[in-house]
Design a protein around this motif. Sequence first.
Motif, mmCIF file in Angstrom:
data_model
loop_
_atom_site.group_PDB
_atom_site.id
_atom_site.type_symbol
_atom_site.label_atom_id
_atom_site.label_comp_id
_atom_site.label_asym_id
_atom_site.label_seq_id
_atom_site.Cartn_x
_atom_site.Cartn_y
_atom_site.Cartn_z
ATOM 1 N N GLN A 126 0.839 -1.190 0.000
ATOM 2 C CA GLN A 126 0.000 0.000 0.000
ATOM 3 C C GLN A 126 0.875 1.241 0.000
ATOM 4 N N ASP A 127 0.685 2.067 -0.995
ATOM 5 C CA ASP A 127 1.414 3.312 -1.123
ATOM 6 C C ASP A 127 0.424 4.434 -1.393
ATOM 7 N N LEU A 128 0.739 5.604 -0.873
ATOM 8 C CA LEU A 128 -0.144 6.755 -1.033
ATOM 9 C C LEU A 128 -0.403 7.017 -2.510
ATOM 10 N N GLY A 129 -1.667 7.151 -2.853
ATOM 11 C CA GLY A 129 -2.049 7.433 -4.234
ATOM 12 C C GLY A 129 -2.197 6.203 -5.112
ATOM 13 N N HIS A 130 -1.839 5.029 -4.574
ATOM 14 C CA HIS A 130 -1.921 3.807 -5.385
ATOM 15 C C HIS A 130 -2.870 2.763 -4.817
ATOM 16 N N GLY A 131 -3.392 2.979 -3.661
ATOM 17 C CA GLY A 131 -4.244 1.962 -3.069
ATOM 18 C C GLY A 131 -3.443 0.721 -2.724
ATOM 19 N N LEU A 132 -4.056 -0.432 -2.843
ATOM 20 C CA LEU A 132 -3.372 -1.707 -2.591
ATOM 21 C C LEU A 132 -3.072 -2.371 -3.928
ATOM 22 N N ARG A 133 -1.838 -2.715 -4.112
ATOM 23 C CA ARG A 133 -1.419 -3.374 -5.354
ATOM 24 C C ARG A 133 -0.915 -4.772 -5.045
ATOM 25 N N LEU A 134 -1.309 -5.699 -5.880
ATOM 26 C CA LEU A 134 -1.017 -7.108 -5.657
ATOM 27 C C LEU A 134 0.421 -7.435 -6.061
ATOM 28 N N ILE A 135 1.140 -8.074 -5.140
ATOM 29 C CA ILE A 135 2.543 -8.428 -5.396
ATOM 30 C C ILE A 135 2.641 -9.884 -5.877
ATOM 31 N N HIS A 136 2.208 -10.801 -5.042
ATOM 32 C CA HIS A 136 2.183 -12.226 -5.372
ATOM 33 C C HIS A 136 0.956 -12.846 -4.728
ATOM 34 N N TYR A 137 0.553 -13.998 -5.257
ATOM 35 C CA TYR A 137 -0.550 -14.704 -4.636
ATOM 36 C C TYR A 137 -0.395 -16.204 -4.851
ATOM 37 N N SER A 138 -1.141 -16.957 -4.037
ATOM 38 C CA SER A 138 -1.055 -18.414 -4.087
ATOM 39 C C SER A 138 -2.442 -18.988 -3.901
ATOM 40 N N TYR A 139 -2.752 -19.997 -4.715
ATOM 41 C CA TYR A 139 -4.055 -20.654 -4.602
ATOM 42 C C TYR A 139 -3.956 -22.002 -3.893
ATOM 43 N N GLY A 140 -2.787 -22.324 -3.396
ATOM 44 C CA GLY A 140 -2.626 -23.567 -2.663
ATOM 45 C C GLY A 140 -1.160 -23.917 -2.508
ATOM 46 N N VAL A 141 -0.897 -25.005 -1.795
ATOM 47 C CA VAL A 141 0.481 -25.430 -1.548
ATOM 48 C C VAL A 141 1.205 -25.671 -2.869
ATOM 49 N N GLN A 142 2.407 -25.165 -2.941
ATOM 50 C CA GLN A 142 3.294 -25.260 -4.108
ATOM 51 C C GLN A 142 2.833 -24.414 -5.287
ATOM 52 N N ASP A 143 1.779 -23.635 -5.111
ATOM 53 C CA ASP A 143 1.307 -22.746 -6.171
ATOM 54 C C ASP A 143 1.658 -21.304 -5.837
ATOM 55 N N THR A 144 2.321 -20.591 -6.739
ATOM 56 C CA THR A 144 2.585 -19.168 -6.571
ATOM 57 C C THR A 144 2.408 -18.476 -7.912
ATOM 58 N N ASN A 145 1.970 -17.221 -7.862
ATOM 59 C CA ASN A 145 1.708 -16.453 -9.070
ATOM 60 C C ASN A 145 2.139 -15.008 -8.876
ATOM 61 N N LYS A 146 2.572 -14.390 -9.964
ATOM 62 C CA LYS A 146 2.979 -12.996 -9.899
ATOM 63 C C LYS A 146 1.779 -12.066 -10.018
ATOM 64 N N GLY A 147 1.816 -10.995 -9.224
ATOM 65 C CA GLY A 147 0.820 -9.962 -9.339
ATOM 66 C C GLY A 147 1.327 -8.825 -10.193
ATOM 67 N N GLU A 148 0.730 -7.656 -10.047
ATOM 68 C CA GLU A 148 1.058 -6.530 -10.916
ATOM 69 C C GLU A 148 2.370 -5.844 -10.570
ATOM 70 N N VAL A 149 2.888 -6.035 -9.347
ATOM 71 C CA VAL A 149 4.130 -5.363 -8.960
ATOM 72 C C VAL A 149 5.084 -6.374 -8.329
ATOM 73 N N SER A 150 5.400 -7.432 -9.037
ATOM 74 C CA SER A 150 6.151 -8.556 -8.471
ATOM 75 C C SER A 150 7.678 -8.417 -8.567
ATOM 76 N N ASP A 151 8.173 -7.489 -9.371
ATOM 77 C CA ASP A 151 9.624 -7.375 -9.549
ATOM 78 C C ASP A 151 10.318 -7.093 -8.222
ATOM 79 N N GLY A 152 11.344 -7.913 -7.916
ATOM 80 C CA GLY A 152 12.115 -7.719 -6.695
ATOM 81 C C GLY A 152 11.570 -8.479 -5.498
ATOM 82 N N TYR A 153 10.465 -9.201 -5.701
ATOM 83 C CA TYR A 153 9.825 -9.969 -4.633
ATOM 84 C C TYR A 153 9.687 -11.436 -5.035
ATOM 85 N N SER A 154 9.661 -12.302 -4.020
ATOM 86 C CA SER A 154 9.377 -13.714 -4.279
ATOM 87 C C SER A 154 8.596 -14.285 -3.093
ATOM 88 N N VAL A 155 7.856 -15.350 -3.371
ATOM 89 C CA VAL A 155 7.120 -16.050 -2.322
ATOM 90 C C VAL A 155 7.278 -17.544 -2.531
#
Lengths: 112, 116
Positions: free
Chosen positions: A37-66
Motif C-alpha cells: 500500500q502506497d499513497l495514491g496507489h491503493g493496494l497493489r497485488l505483489i504475489h498470490y497463491s491458490y494452494g500449496v506449491q502454487d505461486t503467481n505474480k501480481g502486478e508489482v512482483s519485480d524484486g519480490y518472491s514467495v
Amino acid sequence: DAEITQSPRHKITETGRQVTLACHQTWNHNNMFWYRQDLGHGLRLIHYSYGVQDTNKGEVSDGYSVSRSNTEDLPLTLESAASSQTSVYFCASSDGSFTEAFFGQGTRLTVV
Amino acid sequence: AQKITQTQPGMFVQEKEAVTLDCTYDTSDPSYGLFWYKQPSSGEMIFLIYQGSYDQQNATEGRYSLNFQKARKSANLVISASQLGDSAMYFCAMRRSSGANSKLTFGKGITLSVRP
C-alpha cells in the motif's frame, strides 16, 4: 478464533539486504495474497497463491518472491531491498468462494 | 483485465448525515463480487459489505448499504447516520468468479472525514 498474523509489524533495513516478511493464517484458506500500500496507489497485488506449491505474480512482483510449502504460511522475500520498496505490506487470505478476504495487521517496511 | 476506479479525492460529511462513496468497475466477467473495506488511521483493513453480480437486491449491513447499478458498472457505498468513527480511508474491491481467479483488485481509496 482463526486469524491471520504478520511479522514483524515494523522493519527498518538497509538497501541491498534480503528481507523476509512472514504471514501465517489459521483459517485453513487455500488462497493467500501479498499487497503493498502506497499513497495514491491503493493496494497493489505483489504475489498470490491458490494452494500449496502454487505461486503467481501480481502486478508489482519485480524484486519480490514467495513460496508456499504449507497451507498456513506465505512468506514474502525481498531479494535485495531497494528504497522503492519502502511501503506498508498486507497479507490476506480467503477461501475459494465469494467470501471476503481477511487481512493481517500490516508490516511497515522502511529501506534506508 | 479488471479495474476499479475511485475518483473522489476526499469527502467530508457532517455527523449524523448520510454520505455516498463512489466506485465504478470494469470487467468482462459475468460473475464477480464487489467489496468495500474500511481502513481507519490505525491501519487495519476491515471488511464492510459484499455484493454479488447476480444478487437481485442491494446489499445492506447495518448503516452500510451498497447501491449496485450493474448496467452502469457502479457499486457505491452509502453510509447512513455518519459517526465520528467513520472517518477513515475506504476501498472498493472486486473479485472475479471463485476458484482459480479469486484475487481481489482494489481501487485507490477515498478518504472520508466526519465533522462534528
